[in-house]
Design an enzyme around this catalytic site. Structure first.
Site, short mmCIF file in Angstrom:
data_model
loop_
_atom_site.label_atom_id
_atom_site.label_comp_id
_atom_site.label_asym_id
_atom_site.label_seq_id
_atom_site.Cartn_x
_atom_site.Cartn_y
_atom_site.Cartn_z
CB ALA A 56 -0.97 -0.33 1.15
CB ILE A 105 -0.71 4.34 3.97
CG1 ILE A 105 -0.25 4.89 5.29
CG2 ILE A 105 -0.88 2.65 4.24
CD1 ILE A 105 -0.06 6.46 5.11
CB ALA A 106 3.32 0.26 3.58
NE ARG A 137 -5.55 -6.91 -4.68
CZ ARG A 137 -6.55 -6.08 -5.06
NH1 ARG A 137 -7.56 -6.54 -5.48
NH2 ARG A 137 -5.98 -4.73 -5.44
CG HIS A 150 -8.52 -2.71 7.67
ND1 HIS A 150 -8.79 -1.37 8.14
CD2 HIS A 150 -7.80 -2.60 6.45
CE1 HIS A 150 -7.95 -0.60 7.37
NE2 HIS A 150 -7.57 -1.30 6.45
CE LYS A 167 -7.68 6.42 8.80
NZ LYS A 167 -7.76 6.45 7.40
#
Length: 326
Positions: free
Chosen positions: A9, A11-12, A34, A76, A94
Site C-alpha cells: 500500500a 501508506i506503508a 495480490r 481489515h 484505521k
C-alpha cells in the site's frame, strides 16, 4: 520484532518502513500483495528481504512476529483475524473494521489469543495528543461545554477505493474516524449521536463524500465532527475545546510533524505550545513494539475500536445511510 506487510500500500513506507529504521529492534521482514510483481517492486524499493506469493503464505512465515495491515477498510477485519489465528500481533490501519460488530469479533479473538492488536491512530501516540488530553481533563479550561473536531481534505477522485461501499469506503470511515476518535479523546463522556447529515456520491447514494454530526457529551456539553473528502471545506484538520474558563484550539492534530498550531487561552491569557517534529508514525511504531514486549499500554486496543466504530455506525444511521459492511 520482525513485521510482515500485507499489501504494498502507498501508506506503508510512511507508516511502517521509514519508521522501522528509526526504532531499534524493529525490522520489516517480508511483504505480500495480490500481485507478486508489485510486492517484489515494493521490496526492492524499500529493502524488504522477503517476498511471499500470497497473504496466507506471509502469515505462515515463522520468522515474523507481527503483521501490518494497510489493506482497504473492508478487508481489515478478515486479515486481522487471520493474523491472530496465525499467532501474530497486528498493527492495523484505521478503521480497524467496517463496523462495530466486526470490531467486537476482533476484540474477542485478540483477547483469546493473548496478542496485541493496535488500531493505527498514529496521532494518539504523539506528545501533542497527550498534551491535548492533559489540558482538557485536568480542568484547566474549566467545565467543558463544547468539543469540535474536523478532518477534511480534498480527494476528488471518485473511482478511488476510499469511495467504494463494498470496501467500507466513505468520508466518515476514512477521515471521520479520526475526527470521532479525537472527539472521544477530548470529551467529558462517550458521545451520543443527536444528528447527522451526509453529502453523498451521485453514482452511489450509500457513500458519503462529506459528513457532519452532532453529539450530546453529557452534563449539558455538546459536540460536533466534520469529515470530508470532497466538499466546500477543502482542508481543515482541527480540534477545538471550549470550557467555561477558556479554550484549546489545535490545527493539524493528526500530523504535527509537518506543521501544527496549538493555542490555549485561559482567563483571557493566551499561550502557544510547541512539540517535537518526530513523526507520529515513529511514536506509534515505538509504542507498538513496547506493547508487544509488555512494556507499554496499548492506547488504541480493540476495545477502543469497538467504541469508535459504534459511534461511526450511529452516525451513518442518523444520516440515513447504512453502516459499512451491512
Amino acid at each position: 520484532m520482525r513485521i510482515g506487510v500485507l499489501g504494498a500500500a502507498r501508506i506503508a513506507p510512511a507508516a511502517l518502513v521509514r519508521p522501522a529504521r528509526a526504532v531499534d529492534g524493529v525490522e520489516v521482514g517480508a511483504v505480500a500483495a495480490r500481485d507478486r510483481d508489485r510486492a517484489a517492486a515494493f521490496a526492492t524499493r524499500h529493502g524488504v528481504p522477503t517476498v511471499h506469493d500470497s497473504y496466507a503464505d506471509l502469515l505462515e512465515d515463522p520468522t515474523l512476529d507481527a503483521v501490518y495491515v494497510p489493506l482497504p477498510n473492508g478487508r481489515h477485519a478478515e486479515w486481522t483475524m487471520a493474523a491472530l489465528a496465525a499467532g501474530r500481533h497486528v498493527l492495523c490501519e484505521k478503521p480497524l473494521t467496517a463496523n462495530a460488530e466486526q470490531a467486537r469479533a476482533v476484540a474477542a479473538a485478540a483477547e483469546k489469543a493473548g496478542l496485541v492488536v493496535m488500531e493505527a491512530f498514529h496521532y494518539r501516540y504523539h506528545p501533542l495528543a497527550r498534551r491535548m488530553a492533559e489540558i482538557v481533563h485536568s480542568g484547566e479550561l474549566g467545565e467543558v461545554r463544547r468539543v469540535e473536531t474536523a478532518m477534511c481534505f480534498p480527494l476528488p477522485m471518485f473511482s478511488n477505493i476510499r469511495y467504494d461501499y463494498d470496501l467500507a469506503g466513505g468520508a466518515l470511515m476514512d477521515a471521520g474516524c479520526y475526527a470521532v476518535h479525537c472527539l472521544r479523546l477530548l470529551s467529558p463522556a462517550e458521545p451520543v449521536v443527536t444528528g447527522a447529515k451526509a453529502l453523498t456520491l451521485r453514482r452511489d447514494r450509500r457513500v458519503d463524500r462529506a459528513m457532519t454530526a452532532s453529539f450530546d457529551l453529557g452534563g449539558g456539553a455538546t459536540g460536533q465532527i466534520q469529515a470530508s473528502m470532497w466538499s466546500s471545506t477543502l482542508l481543515r484538520l482541527r480540534a477545538r475545546v471550549a470550557g467555561d474558563r477558556g479554550t484549546l484550539v489545535v490545527d493539524n492534530f493528526v500530523g504535527p510533524q509537518a506543521w501544527s498550531r496549538f493555542v490555549v487561552t485561559v482567563d483571557g491569557r493566551r499561550r502557544r505550545e510547541r512539540f517535537d517534529r518526530e513523526a507520529t508514525y515513529v511514536h506509534q511504531l515505538r509504542a507498538f513494539d513496547a506493547a508487544v514486549r509488555g512494556e507499554q499500554t496499548n492506547l488504541t486496543p480493540p476495545a477502543d475500536s469497538v467504541a469508535n466504530m459504534s459511534v461511526l455506525d450511529d452516525i451513518y444511521r442518523a444520516a440515513g445511510l447504512p453502516p459499512r459492511g451491512t
